[in-house]
Write a protein that holds these residues in place. Structure first.
Motif, PDB file in Angstrom:
ATOM      1  N   ASP A 140      54.067  39.033  37.017  1.00  8.65           N
ATOM      2  CA  ASP A 140      53.197  38.932  37.122  1.00  8.65           C
ATOM      3  C   ASP A 140      52.215  38.496  36.052  1.00  8.65           C
TER       4      ASP A 140
ATOM      5  N   SER B  20      47.665  36.301  39.574  1.00  7.37           N
ATOM      6  CA  SER B  20      46.885  37.320  40.608  1.00  7.37           C
ATOM      7  C   SER B  20      45.438  37.313  39.932  1.00  7.37           C
TER       8      SER B  20
ATOM      9  N   GLN C  24      44.226  33.942  42.074  1.00  5.74           N
ATOM     10  CA  GLN C  24      44.861  33.686  43.214  1.00  5.74           C
ATOM     11  C   GLN C  24      42.865  33.974  43.331  1.00  5.74           C
ATOM     12  N   GLU C  25      43.164  35.215  43.161  1.00  5.90           N
ATOM     13  CA  GLU C  25      41.562  36.296  43.381  1.00  5.90           C
ATOM     14  C   GLU C  25      40.087  35.260  43.541  1.00  5.90           C
TER      15      GLU C  25
END
Length: 363
Positions: free
Chosen positions: A153, A170, A173-174
């Motif tokens: 990632d 990540s 996406q958060e």
């Protein structure tokens, strides 16, 4: 005793994708026509079509009447049910450019733009997604292409140094929980786009190789550099060679996302030759290294160096390393752009399908 998994949910997901695909290909169709195209029972097709109509992903079209009895309902796929997008950053003649392309679920273009930027950072990409969401409220998946590879990632070696060490996917996406985010290496995306554009057999294996913008220079010097020095040098002018692999419909990323980084192959000492000869021999060496491991059916080459004459020289040089029966077909792609965008949009579409399947599993 062998344990067999009977995953009814997975079977349903496969059936849903088959029906969607058939509906897209047929344009409009009855349940019976979709059942014939997919080998799924009429009853199952009817149930899934009702679910798709309920969510708005499919619509009832005009009925088809044969003149007798009750006319059969016809269905059409609603391409504007949701939008997908891709964002990619690249260096063009020393200038940093960020491009966006938005499509509906039928691949129909909704909008595209390109702008120059001083740098590409996490904040740059976050702002790009925010702008797209304001303009396209139906946006549901975004694939981001970067000239670098991702390990666990985290962006590792990348032409845009500001992205290195960032858990890009990540974090985005958060930030944007309502949208599915995917970050992909540029060569992987281009390889996937090429694979999809050729409508190949699902078990096909292909390699996609990008050439240097200019003939390779000072290979012998680069060979002698220590690994940390080589890393810095690669960053200073961009990675000269890149490739991506697809097999069985899947991108081959490797255990740490490093698959395809052919710039790190130990190159032979060929610096005494002319620059064009160096590039020909280097490409032949790269192909000769890939073939015994991947055994691809097709290798696509793209970049300004490639033309019919140079590709023939590469093919002849390859045959000094590879037996004719194992020699893949070599194809030239005029421009990486179409394959790159096609790959990113297809990856966004797959990511959206996966997210829908996950939601259905929890309903």
């Amino acid at each position: 005793m062998v344990t067999m998994r009977n995953d009814i949910t997975k079977v349903k997901e496969i059936n849903i994708e088959l029906i969607k695909s058939a509906l897209k290909n047929l344009g409009t169709a009855t349940k019976a026509q979709i059942a014939e195209a997919t080998d799924i029972s009429v009853a199952t097709c009817g149930k899934i079509l009702n679910e798709l109509c309920h969510t708005g992903e499919a619509l009832e079209a005009a009925v088809a009447s044969g003149g007798y009895g009750r006319p059969a309902k016809r269905y059409v796929y609603n391409g504007n049910y949701a939008f997908i997008a891709c964002i990619y950053a690249e260096m063009v003649k020393g200038r940093t450019k960020i491009s966006t392309v938005v499509s509906n679920l039928l691949g129909e273009l909704q909008g595209e733009s390109t702008q120059e930027a001083d740098d590409v950072t996490y904040e740059t990409l976050e702002e790009q997604i925010a702008v797209l969401l304001r303009k396209y409220p139906k946006l549901r998946a975004v694939a981001i292409g970067i000239p670098g590879y991702i390990t666990n990632d985290v962006v590792d070696l990348c032409n845009f140094v500001s992205l290195m060490g960032v858990p890009l996917q990540s974090r985005l996406q958060e930030k944007f929980s309502e949208v599915r985010i995917l970050v992909e290496n540029d060569m992987n995306a281009a390889a996937f786009g090429f694979y999809r554009s050729k409508d190949m057999d699902k078990n096909a294996t292909i390699a996609f190789i990008y050439s240097p913008v200019e003939p390779v220079k000072k290979l012998e010097v680069k060979m002698k550099e220590r690994e940390d020095e080589k890393r810095n040098k690669l960053l200073s002018f961009g990675i000269n060679f890149g490739s991506g692999f697809v097999s069985g419909g899947k991108i081959l990323r490797g255990a740490t996302g490093f698959a395809g980084e052919v710039a790190f192959l130990p190159m032979p000492c060929i610096a005494e030759k002319k620059e064009i000869e160096v590039t020909v021999e280097t490409m032949a060496y790269i192909i000769g290294s890939i073939v015994p491991i991947l055994n691809p059916e097709i290798i696509a080459l793209t970049g300004v160096f490639f033309n019919e004459e140079n590709i023939e020289k590469i093919r002849v040089s390859c045959l000094r390393l590879i037996s004719p029966q194992h020699m893949p077909q070599i194809m030239m792609r005029d421009d990486i752009h179409d394959d790159y965008v096609n790959g990113l949009l297809n990856l966004a579409l797959e990511e959206l399908a996966c997210s829908v399947a996950l939601v259905e599993r929890h309903i």
